[in-house]
Design an enzyme around this catalytic site. Structure first.
Site, short mmCIF file in Angstrom:
data_model
loop_
_atom_site.label_atom_id
_atom_site.label_comp_id
_atom_site.label_asym_id
_atom_site.label_seq_id
_atom_site.Cartn_x
_atom_site.Cartn_y
_atom_site.Cartn_z
N GLU A 47 -15.00 -5.53 6.45
CA GLU A 47 -14.09 -5.58 5.31
C GLU A 47 -13.92 -7.04 4.84
O GLU A 47 -14.19 -7.97 5.58
CB GLU A 47 -12.73 -5.01 5.72
CG GLU A 47 -11.75 -4.83 4.58
CD GLU A 47 -10.55 -3.95 4.97
OE1 GLU A 47 -10.28 -3.79 6.17
OE2 GLU A 47 -9.89 -3.44 4.04
N SER A 48 -13.48 -7.22 3.62
CA SER A 48 -13.22 -8.57 3.10
C SER A 48 -12.06 -8.48 2.12
O SER A 48 -11.96 -7.51 1.37
CB SER A 48 -14.48 -9.09 2.40
OG SER A 48 -14.21 -10.32 1.77
N ASP A 72 -8.18 4.21 -0.28
CA ASP A 72 -7.50 4.09 1.02
C ASP A 72 -6.07 4.59 0.90
O ASP A 72 -5.28 4.07 0.12
CB ASP A 72 -7.51 2.62 1.45
CG ASP A 72 -6.92 2.40 2.84
OD1 ASP A 72 -6.52 3.39 3.49
OD2 ASP A 72 -6.87 1.23 3.27
N ASN A 124 -4.31 -8.70 9.66
CA ASN A 124 -3.15 -8.29 8.88
C ASN A 124 -2.73 -6.84 9.15
O ASN A 124 -3.52 -6.02 9.58
CB ASN A 124 -3.47 -8.46 7.40
CG ASN A 124 -4.55 -7.51 6.99
OD1 ASN A 124 -4.31 -6.35 6.78
ND2 ASN A 124 -5.78 -8.00 6.92
N ASN A 155 0.86 -1.18 0.00
CA ASN A 155 0.00 0.00 0.00
C ASN A 155 0.90 1.22 0.00
O ASN A 155 2.10 1.12 -0.25
CB ASN A 155 -0.98 -0.04 1.18
CG ASN A 155 -0.29 -0.01 2.54
OD1 ASN A 155 0.69 0.69 2.73
ND2 ASN A 155 -0.81 -0.78 3.49
N GLU A 162 -8.66 2.24 11.79
CA GLU A 162 -8.08 0.88 11.87
C GLU A 162 -6.76 0.85 12.62
O GLU A 162 -6.36 -0.20 13.10
CB GLU A 162 -7.90 0.29 10.47
CG GLU A 162 -6.78 0.95 9.67
CD GLU A 162 -6.59 0.33 8.29
OE1 GLU A 162 -7.49 0.48 7.45
OE2 GLU A 162 -5.54 -0.30 8.07
N LYS A 187 -6.13 0.92 -3.14
CA LYS A 187 -5.10 1.71 -2.50
C LYS A 187 -4.76 2.92 -3.36
O LYS A 187 -4.71 2.81 -4.60
CB LYS A 187 -3.84 0.87 -2.28
CG LYS A 187 -4.08 -0.34 -1.39
CD LYS A 187 -4.55 0.07 -0.01
CE LYS A 187 -4.72 -1.13 0.90
NZ LYS A 187 -5.27 -0.74 2.22
N GLU A 221 -10.33 7.06 2.72
CA GLU A 221 -9.95 6.37 3.96
C GLU A 221 -8.56 6.71 4.48
O GLU A 221 -7.60 6.79 3.70
CB GLU A 221 -10.05 4.86 3.72
CG GLU A 221 -9.54 4.00 4.88
CD GLU A 221 -9.80 2.51 4.67
OE1 GLU A 221 -10.80 2.16 4.01
OE2 GLU A 221 -9.02 1.70 5.17
N HIS A 277 -12.05 -2.85 9.98
CA HIS A 277 -10.91 -3.32 9.19
C HIS A 277 -10.65 -4.80 9.52
O HIS A 277 -11.00 -5.28 10.59
CB HIS A 277 -9.68 -2.49 9.60
CG HIS A 277 -8.36 -3.08 9.22
ND1 HIS A 277 -7.65 -3.93 10.06
CD2 HIS A 277 -7.60 -2.95 8.11
CE1 HIS A 277 -6.51 -4.28 9.47
NE2 HIS A 277 -6.46 -3.70 8.28
N LYS A 325 -12.66 -1.57 -2.90
CA LYS A 325 -11.75 -0.54 -2.39
C LYS A 325 -10.39 -0.71 -3.02
O LYS A 325 -9.97 -1.84 -3.29
CB LYS A 325 -11.64 -0.67 -0.87
CG LYS A 325 -10.81 0.42 -0.21
CD LYS A 325 -10.99 0.41 1.29
CE LYS A 325 -10.02 -0.52 1.98
NZ LYS A 325 -10.26 -0.58 3.43
N ASP A 382 -10.53 -2.12 14.59
CA ASP A 382 -10.42 -3.58 14.39
C ASP A 382 -10.08 -4.21 15.73
O ASP A 382 -8.96 -4.07 16.23
CB ASP A 382 -9.33 -3.84 13.35
CG ASP A 382 -9.07 -5.33 13.12
OD1 ASP A 382 -9.64 -6.17 13.84
OD2 ASP A 382 -8.28 -5.64 12.19
MG MG Z 1 -7.25 0.82 5.43
#
Ligand code: MG
Length: 388
Positions: free
Chosen positions: A340-341, A212, A53, A19, A264, A183, A238, A321, A181, A291
């Site tokens: 989120e997924s 994000d 993660n 990211n 998050e 990055k 985000e 998250h 979503k 999260d």
């Molecule tokens: Mg994020």
């Protein structure tokens, strides 16, 4: 009843993706198994947990401090006699003994891993799915029978061009997702705008795409990027600046009129409270992504939900998250806005039960006791290597 043993293992979840801030080439996670002396279906109840993660396995913290504290605790300090079950709230207090306030570091991740395993065991001992137990004990008794999930992807990776990015997003839509979503912030502005426009060609509208930044922008960059994307009318913008820079978020909210999402990387009740107090977020349009698996677990998350309610926020504004099944259970049992997924990344930890209905962006939950790990084969195969 008692805890017989706690096993921990550090596992890799590395991949080539990145990211705006980090790559995942050396990413790890902790898995734990808490084995109890309670027998269900002829076998000891084992609760499993892991950290989601983005934060590395807190191996040292678990083994040096938190697992010994749990194992050294007296039975009456971790058990709820009325229910003859583990008490996640008492256990939270035991784990946090001799921990100063503030400066949360990554101990919140270690405690979150254990908290997940405790809740899994508690629901298995009650022979109920966790979402049902949460709804009956702490909610209104009515569970959501399906939960909104969106596909988080659009990472940067070597050799990935606009065509590959579009194919990835088309694949999510083909799988049944309605919202995706991607990055941003990891490429020059003009390149990111081309990437966004490429994705907008394949999704129904800007309302189906979130972007994000992973905390990369300073205030000037945040405002400039916001001005460029404002007319796309995106689902959300985000984690635009540093997660602890509440002033940046507050000033940005005076410039950027559309929904924003963050949280998050806030790992405590106090940090979440400060976000609500000082970051200028709007409970009518913005989203909160705390999260629990990174932030002291569900016990702390319930305190955050109470704080939100006192401040006029609906739990429906929370879309955590992490893409894990604990948050999915919380979403169904305590009425969050979704989860989120990560289709295809962070396996086997990301994703939900095999064979559960998934349609129009909503996933159903399994009806087995606990969090549901045993209904996700690739995850359970990994978890079952420890414990027992
Ligand atoms: Mg994020």
């Amino acid at each position: 009843m008692k805890i017989i043993k706690v096993d921990e293992k550090t596992v890799p979840i590395s991949s080539e993706i990145s990211n705006a801030f980090i790559d995942f080439s050396k990413m790890t996670a902790s898995i734990v198994a808490i084995t109890t002396d309670v027998i269900r279906d002829g076998k000891p109840v084992i609760g499993y947990g892991f950290n989601s993660n983005g934060r590395y396995a807190p191996t040292g913290l678990l083994n040096d401090r938190f697992i010994p504290r749990l194992l050294e605790a007296k039975a009456q300090d971790i058990i709820n006699d009325e229910e003859n079950n583990l008490d996640p709230f008492k256990i939270h207090d035991i784990l946090m003994q001799n921990e100063k306030p503030g400066g949360h570091g990554e101990r919140s991740v270690a405690v979150g891993v254990l908290d997940m395993a405790i809740w899994d065991a508690v629901a298995k001992i009650e022979s109920k799915p966790l979402y049902r137990l949460l709804s009956e004990r702490y909610g209104d008794g009515q569970v959501d029978d399906k939960v909104f999930v969106y596909a988080a992807g659009g990472y940067y990776s070597p050799g990935k061009g606009l065509k590959e990015l579009q194919d990835e997003m088309k694949n999510y839509l083909d799988l049944g997702y309605t919202h995706v979503k991607m990055k941003v912030g990891g490429a020059p502005l003009h390149e990111d705008l081309k990437r966004i426009e490429a994705v907008l060609e394949v999704v129904p509208s800007g309302q189906h795409l979130a972007v994000d930044v992973n905390g990369k922008f300073n205030l000037k960059e945040a405002i400039e990027f916001g001005e460029k994307i404002e007319d796309y009318n995106l689902f959300w913008y985000e984690e635009v600046g540093d997660p602890l820079d509440y002033r940046l978020q507050a000033v940005l909210s005076e410039h950027y009129p559309n929904p924003m999402a963050t949280g998050e990387n806030l790992f405590s009740f106090q940090d979440a409270t400060n976000l609500i107090r000082y970051a200028g977020l709007n409970p009518k349009k913005d989203y909160l992504q705390f999260d629990c698996a990174l932030s002291y677990g569900l016990v702390e998350y319930m305190k955050i939900l109470d704080m939100l309610e006192r401040n006029g926020w609906s739990s429906r504004r929370c879309i955590p998250h992490g893409g894990h099944q604990l948050s999915l259970n919380i979403a169904a049992g305590l009425k969050l806005g979704g989860n989120e997924s990560y289709p295809g990344v962070f396996q086997p930890f990301g994703g939900f039960a095999d064979n559960c209905a998934f349609e129009d962006g909503y996933v159903s939950l399994p009806s087995i006791p606990g969090i549901g790990f045993e209904a996700k084969e690739n995850l359970y195969t990994e978890l079952a290597k420890i414990g027992g």
